[in-house]
Design a protein around this motif. Structure first.
Motif, PDB file in Angstrom:
ATOM      1  N   VAL A  21       0.843  -1.197   0.000  1.00  0.00           N
ATOM      2  CA  VAL A  21       0.000   0.000   0.000  1.00  0.00           C
ATOM      3  C   VAL A  21       0.879   1.248   0.000  1.00  0.00           C
ATOM      4  O   VAL A  21       0.594   2.227  -0.709  1.00  0.00           O
ATOM      5  N   THR A  22       1.956   1.217   0.776  1.00  0.00           N
ATOM      6  CA  THR A  22       2.881   2.351   0.822  1.00  0.00           C
ATOM      7  C   THR A  22       3.439   2.650  -0.567  1.00  0.00           C
ATOM      8  O   THR A  22       3.544   3.807  -0.981  1.00  0.00           O
ATOM      9  N   GLU A  23       3.784   1.605  -1.307  1.00  0.00           N
ATOM     10  CA  GLU A  23       4.330   1.776  -2.657  1.00  0.00           C
ATOM     11  C   GLU A  23       3.307   2.411  -3.599  1.00  0.00           C
ATOM     12  O   GLU A  23       3.651   3.268  -4.417  1.00  0.00           O
ATOM     13  N   VAL A  24       2.044   1.995  -3.479  1.00  0.00           N
ATOM     14  CA  VAL A  24       0.986   2.561  -4.332  1.00  0.00           C
ATOM     15  C   VAL A  24       0.829   4.051  -4.047  1.00  0.00           C
ATOM     16  O   VAL A  24       0.769   4.879  -4.968  1.00  0.00           O
ATOM     17  N   ILE A  25       0.775   4.413  -2.763  1.00  0.00           N
ATOM     18  CA  ILE A  25       0.602   5.812  -2.388  1.00  0.00           C
ATOM     19  C   ILE A  25       1.819   6.635  -2.793  1.00  0.00           C
ATOM     20  O   ILE A  25       1.693   7.754  -3.313  1.00  0.00           O
ATOM     21  N   ALA A  26       3.009   6.091  -2.565  1.00  0.00           N
ATOM     22  CA  ALA A  26       4.235   6.813  -2.919  1.00  0.00           C
ATOM     23  C   ALA A  26       4.310   7.085  -4.411  1.00  0.00           C
ATOM     24  O   ALA A  26       4.846   8.118  -4.841  1.00  0.00           O
ATOM     25  N   ASP A  27       3.787   6.182  -5.215  1.00  0.00           N
ATOM     26  CA  ASP A  27       3.811   6.347  -6.664  1.00  0.00           C
ATOM     27  C   ASP A  27       2.806   7.393  -7.137  1.00  0.00           C
ATOM     28  O   ASP A  27       2.989   8.005  -8.190  1.00  0.00           O
ATOM     29  N   ALA A  28       1.751   7.620  -6.337  1.00  0.00           N
ATOM     30  CA  ALA A  28       0.665   8.509  -6.771  1.00  0.00           C
ATOM     31  C   ALA A  28       0.728   9.900  -6.160  1.00  0.00           C
ATOM     32  O   ALA A  28       0.222  10.856  -6.747  1.00  0.00           O
ATOM     33  N   VAL A  29       1.339  10.010  -4.970  1.00  0.00           N
ATOM     34  CA  VAL A  29       1.277  11.257  -4.202  1.00  0.00           C
ATOM     35  C   VAL A  29       2.679  11.802  -3.947  1.00  0.00           C
ATOM     36  O   VAL A  29       3.568  11.053  -3.547  1.00  0.00           O
ATOM     37  N   PRO A  30       2.896  13.104  -4.164  1.00  0.00           N
ATOM     38  CA  PRO A  30       4.231  13.674  -3.952  1.00  0.00           C
ATOM     39  C   PRO A  30       4.647  13.729  -2.487  1.00  0.00           C
ATOM     40  O   PRO A  30       5.824  13.622  -2.169  1.00  0.00           O
ATOM     41  N   MET A  31       3.684  13.891  -1.560  1.00  0.00           N
ATOM     42  CA  MET A  31       4.028  13.950  -0.145  1.00  0.00           C
ATOM     43  C   MET A  31       2.982  13.235   0.692  1.00  0.00           C
ATOM     44  O   MET A  31       1.792  13.525   0.593  1.00  0.00           O
ATOM     45  N   PHE A  32       3.450  12.295   1.501  1.00  0.00           N
ATOM     46  CA  PHE A  32       2.527  11.575   2.375  1.00  0.00           C
ATOM     47  C   PHE A  32       3.230  11.186   3.658  1.00  0.00           C
ATOM     48  O   PHE A  32       4.459  11.142   3.733  1.00  0.00           O
ATOM     49  N   ASP A  81      -0.890  15.032   1.632  1.00  0.00           N
ATOM     50  CA  ASP A  81      -1.082  16.476   1.519  1.00  0.00           C
ATOM     51  C   ASP A  81      -1.264  16.822   0.045  1.00  0.00           C
ATOM     52  O   ASP A  81      -0.310  16.767  -0.736  1.00  0.00           O
ATOM     53  N   LEU A  82      -2.487  17.166  -0.324  1.00  0.00           N
ATOM     54  CA  LEU A  82      -2.806  17.494  -1.718  1.00  0.00           C
ATOM     55  C   LEU A  82      -2.980  18.993  -1.918  1.00  0.00           C
ATOM     56  O   LEU A  82      -3.572  19.423  -2.915  1.00  0.00           O
ATOM     57  N   THR A  83      -2.467  19.768  -0.978  1.00  0.00           N
ATOM     58  CA  THR A  83      -2.603  21.224  -1.044  1.00  0.00           C
ATOM     59  C   THR A  83      -2.060  21.763  -2.369  1.00  0.00           C
ATOM     60  O   THR A  83      -0.947  21.434  -2.765  1.00  0.00           O
ATOM     61  N   GLY A  84      -2.853  22.572  -3.032  1.00  0.00           N
ATOM     62  CA  GLY A  84      -2.440  23.179  -4.296  1.00  0.00           C
ATOM     63  C   GLY A  84      -2.735  22.343  -5.522  1.00  0.00           C
ATOM     64  O   GLY A  84      -2.617  22.820  -6.655  1.00  0.00           O
ATOM     65  N   MET A  85      -3.146  21.100  -5.327  1.00  0.00           N
ATOM     66  CA  MET A  85      -3.374  20.218  -6.466  1.00  0.00           C
ATOM     67  C   MET A  85      -4.557  20.672  -7.325  1.00  0.00           C
ATOM     68  O   MET A  85      -4.607  20.402  -8.521  1.00  0.00           O
ATOM     69  N   ASP A  86      -5.509  21.387  -6.693  1.00  0.00           N
ATOM     70  CA  ASP A  86      -6.694  21.826  -7.436  1.00  0.00           C
ATOM     71  C   ASP A  86      -6.344  22.740  -8.603  1.00  0.00           C
ATOM     72  O   ASP A  86      -7.153  22.931  -9.516  1.00  0.00           O
ATOM     73  N   LYS A 123     -10.655   9.907  -4.731  1.00  0.00           N
ATOM     74  CA  LYS A 123     -11.509   8.754  -5.044  1.00  0.00           C
ATOM     75  C   LYS A 123     -10.758   7.746  -5.913  1.00  0.00           C
ATOM     76  O   LYS A 123     -10.853   6.531  -5.711  1.00  0.00           O
ATOM     77  N   GLU A 124      -9.992   8.265  -6.870  1.00  0.00           N
ATOM     78  CA  GLU A 124      -9.224   7.378  -7.753  1.00  0.00           C
ATOM     79  C   GLU A 124      -8.103   6.671  -6.993  1.00  0.00           C
ATOM     80  O   GLU A 124      -7.788   5.521  -7.284  1.00  0.00           O
ATOM     81  N   LYS A 159      -8.183   5.787  -3.817  1.00  0.00           N
ATOM     82  CA  LYS A 159      -8.860   4.717  -3.064  1.00  0.00           C
ATOM     83  C   LYS A 159      -9.090   3.507  -3.964  1.00  0.00           C
ATOM     84  O   LYS A 159      -8.804   2.357  -3.582  1.00  0.00           O
ATOM     85  N   ALA A 160      -9.588   3.764  -5.183  1.00  0.00           N
ATOM     86  CA  ALA A 160      -9.863   2.675  -6.128  1.00  0.00           C
ATOM     87  C   ALA A 160      -8.564   1.983  -6.551  1.00  0.00           C
ATOM     88  O   ALA A 160      -8.530   0.751  -6.703  1.00  0.00           O
ATOM     89  N   ARG A 161      -7.507   2.755  -6.715  1.00  0.00           N
ATOM     90  CA  ARG A 161      -6.233   2.173  -7.141  1.00  0.00           C
ATOM     91  C   ARG A 161      -5.644   1.266  -6.054  1.00  0.00           C
ATOM     92  O   ARG A 161      -5.104   0.196  -6.350  1.00  0.00           O
ATOM     93  N   ILE A 162      -5.751   1.707  -4.800  1.00  0.00           N
ATOM     94  CA  ILE A 162      -5.251   0.875  -3.697  1.00  0.00           C
ATOM     95  C   ILE A 162      -5.975  -0.462  -3.680  1.00  0.00           C
ATOM     96  O   ILE A 162      -5.349  -1.521  -3.538  1.00  0.00           O
TER      97      ILE A 162
END
Length: 381
Positions: A88-99, A110-115, A125-126, A128-131
């Motif tokens: 799970v850590t690998e999936v999140i690390a691949d998708a998110v710049p900071m966690f 932290d998805l600040t500024g992503m909008d 939501k995506e 969650k589905a990917r995990i």
């Protein structure tokens, strides 16, 4: 950008140990399942079907089986749980710049500024589905302006849920919830608050901060802030490289195996205590050896996440035995714990008896009062 304009997602794997067991054996799905030790052990985790009968983590197995006698009980596999946590850590690390990896089954992103570039709710939501797609594990998440709100909201929509708390709605969201829903309010604090007539977070938020400070000290001031939906705690970037280590350079080079083993036990117990003091578990152990000619060799191994001395000592001894193969004088021995994850001893609940857990707690209590060297194994003397 102000801190209260952040976009923080809290992700929590649902009944993590149970979900892994259901992946391995689909017959467990939808049935009362308890992961834990033997008759003298305690509950490490249980399915939502078992929770409906009052079963919960850390409960003695005898009590759990009295409440839910038809539950299936399995010992569990710590190695599998650690492996899936890493997946799970690998999936999140691949998708998110900071966690932040808050525990073996809990994450903040932290998805600040992503909008500015992507729809944040859609991205959450995506993810969650990917995990679920890549690991088979269900996860619940909440998107909010801070870690406090996102964590509370996640707990409110479990299992396999998702929710968004809009910016500005933090206080009104918390208001109707019982005070026990607030992190940092344990049984003792909840009892004191209820004696004051405080049953909901709304009432707690209406009490002047100075009054709460006078009653509960620094914790009272923090309670006031949290009750009003304020939390500026940052998401701490996760790093596999964080470690705790120690090493000893001997006054005289030695070939005394008994002495080297004693030093290894002493050092492992020392940083094992540090690990538990920091409320962390390790997933990697490294042993370093330096010979008299200054040749330095190391060996490391990934292990199921733990902070238990008996597991760490066994691992360190096995690594040392593989390292020390020259029969030369030894100048230095060192040990390092890395791949550190916040967590507590309950991660090993299924592995030990209630007596073993209480023993560790008692030993650590003595060490906190009188120093790390107050209690040591006889073979370290």
């Amino acid at each position: 950008m102000k801190l209260n304009e952040r976009s923080i997602v809290h992700l929590d794997l649902d009944a993590f140990f149970v979900s892994v067991e259901c992946l391995k054996n689909s017959a467990f799905k939808g049935k009362p399942l308890i992961v834990g030790g033997g008759e003298r052990g305690v509950v490490a985790a249980c399915s939502y079907e078992a929770r409906a009968f009052g079963v919960h983590a850390a409960m003695p197995m005898r009590t759990a089986l009295y409440l839910c006698p038809h539950a299936t009980v399995i010992k569990g596999d710590h190695e599998d749980y650690s492996r899936y946590s890493r997946l799970v850590t690998e999936v999140i690390a691949d998708a998110v710049p900071m966690f932040e990896k808050a525990s073996i089954d809990e994450f903040y992103t932290d998805l600040t500024g992503m909008d500015k570039f992507y729809n944040t709710p859609k991205f959450s939501k995506e993810l969650k589905a990917r995990i679920y797609k890549e690991t088979g594990l269900p996860v619940t998440y909440a998107l909010a302006s801070n870690k406090l709100i996102s964590k509370i909201a996640t707990n409110e929509v479990k299992p396999d849920g998702q929710t968004i708390i809009p910016l500005g709605a933090e206080k009104s969201y918390l208001a109707p919830l019982a005070i026990e829903k607030m992190p940092m309010i344990g049984n003792k604090t909840a009892t004191l608050l209820r004696e004051m007539g405080v049953n909901t977070i709304r009432t707690l938020s209406e009490i002047p901060a100075s009054l709460l400070g006078a009653r509960f000290g620094k914790n009272g001031l923090e309670l006031s802030r949290r009750a009003n939906g304020i939390d500026e705690t940052p998401v701490v970037p996760y790093s596999e490289q964080k470690s705790i280590s120690t090493q000893e350079t001997f006054n005289n080079d030695t070939i005394d195996i008994a002495f080297l083993n004693r030093e290894l036990v002493r050092m492992t117990e020392k940083i094992g205590f540090e690990l538990r003091q920091q409320n962390k578990v390790t997933g990697c152990v490294t042993v370093k050896l330096r010979y008299a000619n200054f040749d330095t060799v190391t060996k490391q191994v990934s292990i199921p996440y733990t902070s238990s001395d008996h597991v760490l000592l066994r691992t360190a001894k096995e690594l040392f035995d593989k390292l020390y193969d020259r029969r030369m004088l030894v100048r230095l021995v060192g040990i390092r714990f890395s791949d550190l994850v916040p967590g507590n001893y309950q991660i090993s609940l299924f592995d030990d008896t209630k007596e073993m857990i209480q023993l560790y707690q008692a030993i650590d209590s003595i060490k906190r009062q009188f120093g790390a060297g107050a209690v040591i194994r006889a073979r370290a003397l």
